[in-house]
Design a protein around this motif. Sequence first.
Motif, PDB file in Angstrom:
ATOM      1  N   GLU A   1       0.828  -1.205   0.000  1.00  9.53           N
ATOM      2  CA  GLU A   1       0.000   0.000   0.000  1.00  9.53           C
ATOM      3  C   GLU A   1       0.866   1.260   0.000  1.00  9.53           C
ATOM      4  N   SER A   2       2.056   1.161   0.594  1.00  5.54           N
ATOM      5  CA  SER A   2       2.966   2.310   0.564  1.00  5.54           C
ATOM      6  C   SER A   2       3.323   2.685  -0.865  1.00  5.54           C
ATOM      7  N   THR A   3       3.477   1.687  -1.713  1.00  8.60           N
ATOM      8  CA  THR A   3       3.710   1.935  -3.135  1.00  8.60           C
ATOM      9  C   THR A   3       2.496   2.595  -3.776  1.00  8.60           C
ATOM     10  N   SER A   4       1.310   2.057  -3.472  1.00  7.65           N
ATOM     11  CA  SER A   4       0.087   2.570  -4.076  1.00  7.65           C
ATOM     12  C   SER A   4      -0.212   4.005  -3.681  1.00  7.65           C
ATOM     13  N   VAL A   5       0.311   4.436  -2.533  1.00  7.69           N
ATOM     14  CA  VAL A   5       0.149   5.812  -2.091  1.00  7.69           C
ATOM     15  C   VAL A   5       1.249   6.699  -2.671  1.00  7.69           C
ATOM     16  N   ALA A   6       2.485   6.212  -2.661  1.00  8.33           N
ATOM     17  CA  ALA A   6       3.626   7.044  -3.059  1.00  8.33           C
ATOM     18  C   ALA A   6       3.672   7.317  -4.559  1.00  8.33           C
ATOM     19  N   LEU A   7       3.568   6.275  -5.367  1.00  8.28           N
ATOM     20  CA  LEU A   7       3.829   6.436  -6.801  1.00  8.28           C
ATOM     21  C   LEU A   7       2.816   7.330  -7.517  1.00  8.28           C
ATOM     22  N   PRO A   8       1.511   7.265  -7.222  1.00  9.25           N
ATOM     23  CA  PRO A   8       0.602   8.193  -7.912  1.00  9.25           C
ATOM     24  C   PRO A   8       0.957   9.658  -7.690  1.00  9.25           C
ATOM     25  N   GLU A   9       1.467   9.982  -6.518  1.00  9.00           N
ATOM     26  CA  GLU A   9       1.786  11.370  -6.225  1.00  9.00           C
ATOM     27  C   GLU A   9       3.003  11.864  -7.001  1.00  9.00           C
ATOM     28  N   VAL A  10       3.917  10.951  -7.333  1.00 11.44           N
ATOM     29  CA  VAL A  10       5.166  11.398  -7.959  1.00 11.44           C
ATOM     30  C   VAL A  10       5.297  11.028  -9.433  1.00 11.44           C
ATOM     31  N   ILE A  11       4.663   9.941  -9.872  1.00 13.97           N
ATOM     32  CA  ILE A  11       4.736   9.603 -11.304  1.00 13.97           C
ATOM     33  C   ILE A  11       3.363   9.328 -11.913  1.00 13.97           C
ATOM     34  N   GLY A  12       2.295   9.407 -11.128  1.00 16.99           N
ATOM     35  CA  GLY A  12       0.943   9.335 -11.684  1.00 16.99           C
ATOM     36  C   GLY A  12       0.385   7.957 -11.906  1.00 16.99           C
ATOM     37  N   VAL A  13       1.069   6.907 -11.440  1.00 21.19           N
ATOM     38  CA  VAL A  13       0.550   5.539 -11.528  1.00 21.19           C
ATOM     39  C   VAL A  13       0.810   4.847 -10.196  1.00 21.19           C
ATOM     40  N   PRO A  14      -0.011   3.854  -9.829  1.00 25.17           N
ATOM     41  CA  PRO A  14       0.163   3.204  -8.526  1.00 25.17           C
ATOM     42  C   PRO A  14       1.019   1.956  -8.560  1.00 25.17           C
ATOM     43  N   VAL A  15       1.610   1.660  -9.722  1.00 20.59           N
ATOM     44  CA  VAL A  15       2.330   0.401  -9.911  1.00 20.59           C
ATOM     45  C   VAL A  15       3.675   0.682 -10.565  1.00 20.59           C
ATOM     46  N   GLY A  16       4.487  -0.367 -10.692  1.00 19.50           N
ATOM     47  CA  GLY A  16       5.791  -0.218 -11.308  1.00 19.50           C
ATOM     48  C   GLY A  16       5.715   0.038 -12.801  1.00 19.50           C
ATOM     49  N   THR A  17       6.805   0.526 -13.365  1.00 12.37           N
ATOM     50  CA  THR A  17       6.845   0.875 -14.791  1.00 12.37           C
ATOM     51  C   THR A  17       7.659  -0.108 -15.619  1.00 12.37           C
ATOM     52  N   VAL A  18       8.286  -1.089 -14.998  1.00 14.08           N
ATOM     53  CA  VAL A  18       9.210  -1.989 -15.689  1.00 14.08           C
ATOM     54  C   VAL A  18       8.480  -3.200 -16.261  1.00 14.08           C
ATOM     55  N   LEU A  19       8.818  -3.564 -17.477  1.00 17.27           N
ATOM     56  CA  LEU A  19       8.369  -4.813 -18.088  1.00 17.27           C
ATOM     57  C   LEU A  19       9.518  -5.811 -18.048  1.00 17.27           C
ATOM     58  N   LEU A  20       9.197  -7.088 -18.231  1.00 18.85           N
ATOM     59  CA  LEU A  20      10.219  -8.124 -18.129  1.00 18.85           C
ATOM     60  C   LEU A  20      11.351  -7.903 -19.120  1.00 18.85           C
ATOM     61  N   GLU A  21      11.005  -7.454 -20.329  1.00 15.28           N
ATOM     62  CA  GLU A  21      12.060  -7.262 -21.337  1.00 15.28           C
ATOM     63  C   GLU A  21      13.032  -6.143 -20.972  1.00 15.28           C
ATOM     64  N   ASP A  22      12.639  -5.268 -20.061  1.00 18.58           N
ATOM     65  CA  ASP A  22      13.550  -4.205 -19.650  1.00 18.58           C
ATOM     66  C   ASP A  22      14.802  -4.752 -18.971  1.00 18.58           C
ATOM     67  N   PHE A  23      14.705  -5.919 -18.344  1.00 22.22           N
ATOM     68  CA  PHE A  23      15.881  -6.494 -17.690  1.00 22.22           C
ATOM     69  C   PHE A  23      16.951  -6.884 -18.707  1.00 22.22           C
ATOM     70  N   ASP A  24      16.547  -7.150 -19.953  1.00 17.75           N
ATOM     71  CA  ASP A  24      17.525  -7.458 -21.006  1.00 17.75           C
ATOM     72  C   ASP A  24      18.184  -6.200 -21.556  1.00 17.75           C
ATOM     73  N   LYS A  25      17.616  -5.026 -21.238  1.00 14.57           N
ATOM     74  CA  LYS A  25      18.128  -3.772 -21.785  1.00 14.57           C
ATOM     75  C   LYS A  25      18.799  -2.900 -20.737  1.00 14.57           C
ATOM     76  N   ALA A  26      18.648  -3.245 -19.478  1.00 13.31           N
ATOM     77  CA  ALA A  26      19.233  -2.431 -18.411  1.00 13.31           C
ATOM     78  C   ALA A  26      20.746  -2.578 -18.396  1.00 13.31           C
ATOM     79  N   ASP A  27      21.434  -1.490 -18.011  1.00 10.66           N
ATOM     80  CA  ASP A  27      22.887  -1.609 -17.818  1.00 10.66           C
ATOM     81  C   ASP A  27      23.283  -1.376 -16.356  1.00 10.66           C
ATOM     82  N   CYS A  28      22.282  -1.331 -15.475  1.00  8.25           N
ATOM     83  CA  CYS A  28      22.531  -1.290 -14.035  1.00  8.25           C
ATOM     84  C   CYS A  28      21.217  -1.628 -13.329  1.00  8.25           C
TER      85      CYS A  28
END
Length: 761
Positions: free
Chosen positions: A185-212
């Motif tokens: 619930e801390s996520t569901s409260v925090a993220l809408p206020e700062v990025i406008g969505v209550p959930v994460g932004t990462v998809l599984l394929e992003d792990f193949d593209k990340a460099d950190c």
Amino acid sequence: MSEKAKIEDYTAPAGGWGSVRAVASILTQEEVTLLGSEILLKQNKPGGFMCVSCSWAKPAKPHPFEFCENGAKATAWEITGKTVGPEFFARHTLAELRTWSDHQLEEQGRLTHPMRYDPATDRYVTVSWDDAFRAIGGELNKLDPRSVVMYTSGRASLETSYMYQLFGRMYGTNNFPDSSNMCHESTSVALPEVIGVPVGTVLLEDFDKADCIFFFGQNTTTNSPRMLHPLQKAAQRGVPIITFNPLRERGLERFTNPQNPIQMVLTGGTRISTQYHQLRVGGDGAALLGLCKAVIEADDAAIAGKSPRVLDVAFIEQHTSGFDDFASYCRQASWSDIERSSGLGRADMLAAAKVYASSNAVIANYGMGITQHRHGVETAKMIVNLLLLRGNIGKPGAGISPVRGHSNVQGQRTVGISEKTKLVPLDKLAELYAFEPPRWDGLSTVDACEAIIKQDVKGFISLGGNFLRAVPERSLMEPAWSKLRLSVQIATKLNRTHLVPGTVTYLLPCLGRIEIDRQAGGEQAVSMEDSTTCIHGSRGQRQPIAETLLSEPAIVAGLAKATLRPNPRVDWDAWVGNYALVREAIERTYPDQFKDFNNRLFQPGGFPRPLGARERKWKTPTGKANFTVPKAALNPPQEGNGVFQLMTLRADGQFNTTIYNEDDRFRGVIGGRQVVFMNATDMADLGIKQGDLVRLSTKADDGVERSLGGLQAVAFDIPRYSTAAYYPECNGLIPLWHYAEGSKVPAAKSIPVRISRDMAV
């Protein structure tokens, strides 16, 4: 008193032969035949069934064995050949069963018949489904809907969850607490206020593209082991993985893939974390402040030296608000304060910040080690601050990744399981079903507990879960629970909550997700949402353990028909006969999220819900992503002078309140859970030796005694003044008022306690 646990060193990596042996052991323990074990080959596969354990993402091109050790345990636990029927309850009173352990209770097997509690004999007795529905409906109609709570655990499907919340709102309640209230619930409260969505932004394929990749307060070894596959691939291609966690967790150190014969022969496994920083319990906000301060100071130095900028200036100017105030705060914060509050040295934080500043696509993962703190909301926002400094939200290979727990805990919120009316399309429900939904905000989990203790809650319906074992304040909650007028528990296995009856109590057994669900329209499929907001179909593969079981949708419909007046807009029987009709209703209610739902149900890898932040569209009051200035990152720790910060944790042999066995092999604990992990120097200061029995007592001045004794002291690699012990055993140490500010998530990862020798044993 039970025998002490055996403590031994465990030096092997996560996965490997230890995982293979654990899977073989659980299959044997649950009497699952070789034929039954073949079901594992259909786990997390398109057209198969989605794991009933964690909610980690499912790849479009699955591995031959797309299950982990914990997933195999969860599957064996559900398809066990053991049953708990009327004969079992005829032999055992509830008073006797309350003396059994959590493991012993669930280990008995699957519930098979609807049961009613008989206070005269202190036993559950068989009841017909029709009689159970009729009686429960009658009780509900005698109660004020405001006094009724409808709880959900994290396993119910999207279809069931939608029907459940509609039933509740047509009945007249918005009291829909769920397991999110106790974890993210801390996520569901925090993220809408700062990025406008209550959930994460990462998809599984992003792990193949990340460099950190960063980790904060998340133990993937026990919480989401399949996540180790993309982490191993990232590590093998040289991606730095930087971990901040009070304990060194094996899966974030080394991993051997059990599906790789070469790795199984080699004993070392793959190194996962390139940096591992053991901060003090509760020091995450300060550590994040240190990282941000280091990056901003590096940018200041680049400006002075006329070097390329470290910050993503274009992103900050175009997409963010509040940077100047945040940067000023970081510059003014002293390194000595940051070091004291985080428990880390300046050099540690500079080393991590240097890697971050030189990376172009960074993923930040976090778990309940962040959210279950008093300042969990603020700390989640601090993770966003770090990512915004270099534009690491809304581009490939980057983003924020809150790692959720139970398999559909995120999806339930998506389709209306929420006590917050602003999160539910009430106007749309009113339009579709021609009724006036209640408009008042309902009770969260903590609110519900407070109301139960005050006896303001009269009825409680639980769609899965083990509520009394999962919540804080056990010494007050269990006596109050017995004063409920109505308790209805929908479950697959017996657990401790079922053993504390109210005046009228029903135990309703349901089909498991892995079982074939045959209805009037044929075999049915259900759906759920993973941590990355992807929707997956799931189809049962095994014959039901008993013909007397009903599906969760059928139970919800049975309760609704017995409670509500007929509504021509809702054909409960048609919905039960064909779950595709429920999915059509979900699509009508949420057309932007579930377009073409039925046709995409079994899309490989699932279909992602649209998410504005992935496209740098910020649905916030400012129209931008927001930097926020923390208020508590540098609060001095409440420790020393005999006070320690206790974090609760899960063992290798459990998932949430389900205890598969009483081992925790990664921490070297065999045959027991009554242990407390302590820093060796702290033990010496207190005169405590390895294996001594100690008592934990909560430091609080509210007149409530909270203590837990008979705990075996175990020296462990944990920072000074920090200590750890198992959930749910330690939940009774958490005051109900000790929760995250803004989200009311119980602060189970930072409980101030005193430690003393246990003189009672």
